[in-house]
Structures are given as structure tokens and as C-alpha cells.
Design an enzyme around this catalytic site. Structure first.
Site, PDB file in Angstrom:
ATOM      1  CB  THR A 287      24.132  59.072  28.491  1.00  0.00           C
ATOM      2  OG1 THR A 287      25.573  59.221  27.355  1.00  0.00           O
ATOM      3  CG2 THR A 287      23.764  58.116  26.991  1.00  0.00           C
TER       4      THR A 287
ATOM      5  N   GLY B 260      30.274  52.857  21.973  1.00  0.00           N
ATOM      6  CA  GLY B 260      30.356  52.663  23.481  1.00  0.00           C
ATOM      7  C   GLY B 260      28.671  51.743  23.500  1.00  0.00           C
TER       8      GLY B 260
HETATM    9  N1  ASP Z   1      26.958  54.915  28.131  1.00  0.00           N
HETATM   10  C1  ASP Z   1      28.099  56.465  26.996  1.00  0.00           C
HETATM   11  C2  ASP Z   1      28.747  55.702  26.613  1.00  0.00           C
HETATM   12  O1  ASP Z   1      30.160  55.003  26.645  1.00  0.00           O
HETATM   13  C3  ASP Z   1      28.338  57.696  27.869  1.00  0.00           C
HETATM   14  C4  ASP Z   1      27.630  58.071  29.014  1.00  0.00           C
HETATM   15  O2  ASP Z   1      26.423  56.961  28.943  1.00  0.00           O
HETATM   16  O3  ASP Z   1      27.570  58.677  29.778  1.00  0.00           O
HETATM   17  O4  ASP Z   1      29.133  56.283  25.146  1.00  0.00           O
END
Ligand code: ASP
Length: 360
Positions: A226, A256
Site C-alpha cells: 500500500t 479496507g
Molecule cells: N491497509 C490495507 C488494507 O487493509 C493493506 C495494507 O496497507 O497493506 O486494505
């Protein structure tokens, strides 16, 4: 006699007034002197910090070539934002354009490199927030928008809404003339293989318990990348943004933390700008980004203290993991994570660059 009493009273009133004016003007002189002294010591003209995801990023699993590629892309991205800020541009533009570079790279789980859902699709989430006005924009579950952070920005700037999702968000992006791609644009072999591995594992070990499968530590760790950015500009305005493909093997329709204002992204000129990365379900439940701002505003914590509290106490207490990057109104930058690593970089107003991947 009457006259002399009146005269004495008048004199003493005058004396009192002069004293109180003097005192208050002294106080205000002192306060502003203190502030400007502090400002000179600690206030940076501008600052920018980015992340490219947090997780079990271990040196032993990394090839030197891969490490170099990540570092080069982080540097390329942050320099775009740095130039904007140096030339007096806004923190919002710096955040958006910096994120665009990472969205266009297959290295990160955002834009081109987005992970796959359980239905072998790519559903992308993003958000952006302006610390000056507390305006915000977010999009969730888009499948054709090349740069979801641009959609978040346009939702903030042009629509009466804060958040748009699914088909409606894709349609709005097209209407607004944003770059639209075929869903197949988001196919990358390494992300597809990660989905296959996650699905096989789920099948073999976890049978039909959907919820448990998603929470399996190995499965959730195939999600890195991300991207996010927080910046302070020369006008003292803070902004933050986050863009992601979410988590590998997520169920279609799952949203998310990245597009949730207060969880994945938050900015407020009175406190700080924050972008999160990690296990989204826990970041939503902990309202990570807003919580850090609130601890500063209401409890008087520094950015570092607030970030530590949330990332090392609050989120792990629920069972979640991940990290944040943030900058406060004085240009102090903080990267905090409770995972083995987090891709990250900072640049200050002197043009000094730092890049990190592991715990250093
Ligand atoms: N926070 C992101 C999600 O849960 C994933 C990530 O940050 O790696 O969609």
C-alpha cells in the site's frame, strides 16, 4: 474635600489601567517572542514523508536487486513531491503526484501492482485529505481507474460527496476525464501467484472457515505495498493520502482502511497529517489516523508519542499490525510500525533524503 477624593480615585483608576495594559502588552510580547523563537528552532518550511507498505519485510527474503528497485522508486516518488513543495506548491498536489509515481509502478500494492481479490479481480481503494479545510475525498472498490488517488482528489474537489464506491465511482472517474484502463491492466504475475498461493493454503489448511482464512498470518502477509504520503507545504498546510489494492484474497466488495477518513488517512492543520498501512480491519476499528491527531489535539502528546501509543499499544492490543507515516504542523516527520519492516522515505526542506525498509 469632595474634589480631592474624586481626584485621588481618578488617579488610582488611571494607574491601574496603565499597569494592566502594560502587563497584557508584556504578556503578548513574551508569548510572541517565545513562539517565534520556537518557530525558528523547530518549524521546517516544508516536509514530505512516504510509505510503500508495511509487513514481514525481512532482509533475508530480499535480493539486492529488489532492494535497489524499491529504494529507487521510493526516491523517484518522493522527489516529485519535494520539487512541488520546494517551488511553493500545495501539500495536496505533492501528496497526489508522489502517490501517482508509486501507483504506476508494479512494485507496490496500489494502481498497477494492486493485489487480487478472492474472485481474481482487482478492487482499488484510495483517499486524500486537506488539513486546512478538513475536506476529504475517497473512492472504494474501483476496477478501471488507473490512479485511484486522482479519483479521490476529484471527489473532494468537484463532487458534493466525500466517498464514492464501486460502479458509481468508476463511472464518475470516466465522466471526469480521468485515465480509465481495462481491468486487465492491473494483472501482474507476482500478484496473481500470491493469490493462488493464498487460495491453496486456505483450501488445504483452513477448509471452509472464511473468516479464519482471511486472518491467517501468512495469507495476510502477501499484501505488502500500500502506498501513502503526508506533507507540509510552505503555507503551513498539511495533507495526506493513501492508495491500495487492499489485501490479497480479500472477498469481493471488501473495503479496507485506506479509503476510510480517520482510519487510513487524516490531516488537520492543528495537529498532523497521517497515512496508514497494515491490516485494514484493525486500522478501521482503531481509527488509527484520527486517533493520532486526537491524542495530539486533546491530550497534548507530540506526534511521536501519539504514533507510538496507537501503533505499539492500541492496534496490537486488538491483534492488528502495520504502521503509519506522518508529519506535524512544524514539519516533524514520524514513521512508526510494529511489523518487521515498512518501505519509507522522508525529505526535509534542506533537501535531505532518508530511505528505510527494515527496522533500523
Ligand atoms: N491497509 C490495507 C488494507 O487493509 C493493506 C495494507 O496497507 O497493506 O486494505
Amino acid at each position: 474635600m469632595k474634589h480631592s477624593i474624586f481626584f485621588i480615585v481618578l488617579l488610582s483608576i488611571c494607574f491601574c489601567c496603565t499597569e494592566s495594559v502594560k502587563t497584557s502588552s508584556n504578556q503578548s510580547e513574551n508569548t510572541s517572542a517565545d513562539t517565534s523563537e520556537n518557530d525558528m528552532q523547530t518549524k521546517a518550511e516544508f516536509a514530505i514523508i512516504i510509505h510503500g507498505g508495511a509487513g514481514t519485510i525481512l532482509k533475508k527474503n530480499m535480493t539486492p536487486e529488489k532492494e535497489l528497485a524499491y529504494k529507487a522508486k521510493l526516491e523517484e516518488a518522493i522527489r516529485v513531491g519535494y520539487e512541488i513543495l520546494k517551488n511553493g506548491g500545495t501539500s495536496l498536489d505533492a501528496v497526489q503526484k508522489t502517490i501517482n509515481v508509486m501507483e504506476d509502478s508494479p512494485l507496490f500494492n496500489a494502481g498497477k501492482g494492486a493485489v487480487f481479490t478472492n474472485a481474481e479481480t482487482n478492487e482499488l481503494d484510495a483517499s486524500i485529505m486537506d488539513g486546512k479545510t478538513l475536506n476529504a475525498g475517497a473512492s472504494a472498490g474501483t476496477i478501471t481507474v488507473r490512479n485511484p488517488i486522482n479519483l479521490a482528489r476529484i471527489i473532494m474537489d468537484k463532487s458534493p460527496h466525500v466517498m464514492m464506491a464501486g460502479v458509481g465511482a468508476d463511472t464518475y472517474a470516466k465522466e471526469q476525464g480521468l485515465s480509465i484502463v481495462e481491468p486487465s491492466y492491473f494483472y501482474t504475475e507476482h500478484r496473481f501467484n500470491a493469490l493462488k498461493r493464498a487460495m491453496e493454503r486456505e483450501q488445504i489448511e483452513l477448509d471452509h472457515d472464511d473468516k479464519q482464512a482471511f486472518y491467517d498470518p501468512e495469507i495476510k502477509d502477501s499484501k505488502f505495498g500500500t502506498v501513502g504520503c503526508a506533507a507540509l507545504d510552505k503555507n503551513g498546510n498539511l495533507a495526506a493520502g493513501t492508495s491500495t489494492g487492499g489485501m490479497t484474497n480479500k472477498r469481493y466488495g471488501r473495503v479496507g482502511d485506506a479509503p476510510i477518513i480517520g482510519a487510513g488517512t487524516y490531516a488537520n492543520n492543528n495537529s498532523c497529517a497521517v497515512s496508514s498501512t497494515g491490516w485494514g480491519e484493525y486500522f478501521i476499528r482503531s481509527m488509527v489516523a484520527h486517533d493520532i491527531s486526537a491524542l495530539m489535539q486533546y491530550k497534548g502528546l507530540t506526534l511521536q508519542e501519539a504514533a507510538r501509543e496507537v501503533i505499539h499499544t492500541k492496534v496490537p492490543a486488538l491483534g492488528g499490525d502495520g504502521g503509519i507515516v506522518a508529519v506535524d504542523k512544524n514539519g516533524i516527520m514520524v514513521a512508526e510500525f510494529n511489523t518487521a519492516g515498512m518501505y519509507r522515505a522522508t525529505m526535509n526542506d534542506k533537501g535531505e533524503l532518508t530511505i528505510g525498509i527494515y527496522k533500523e
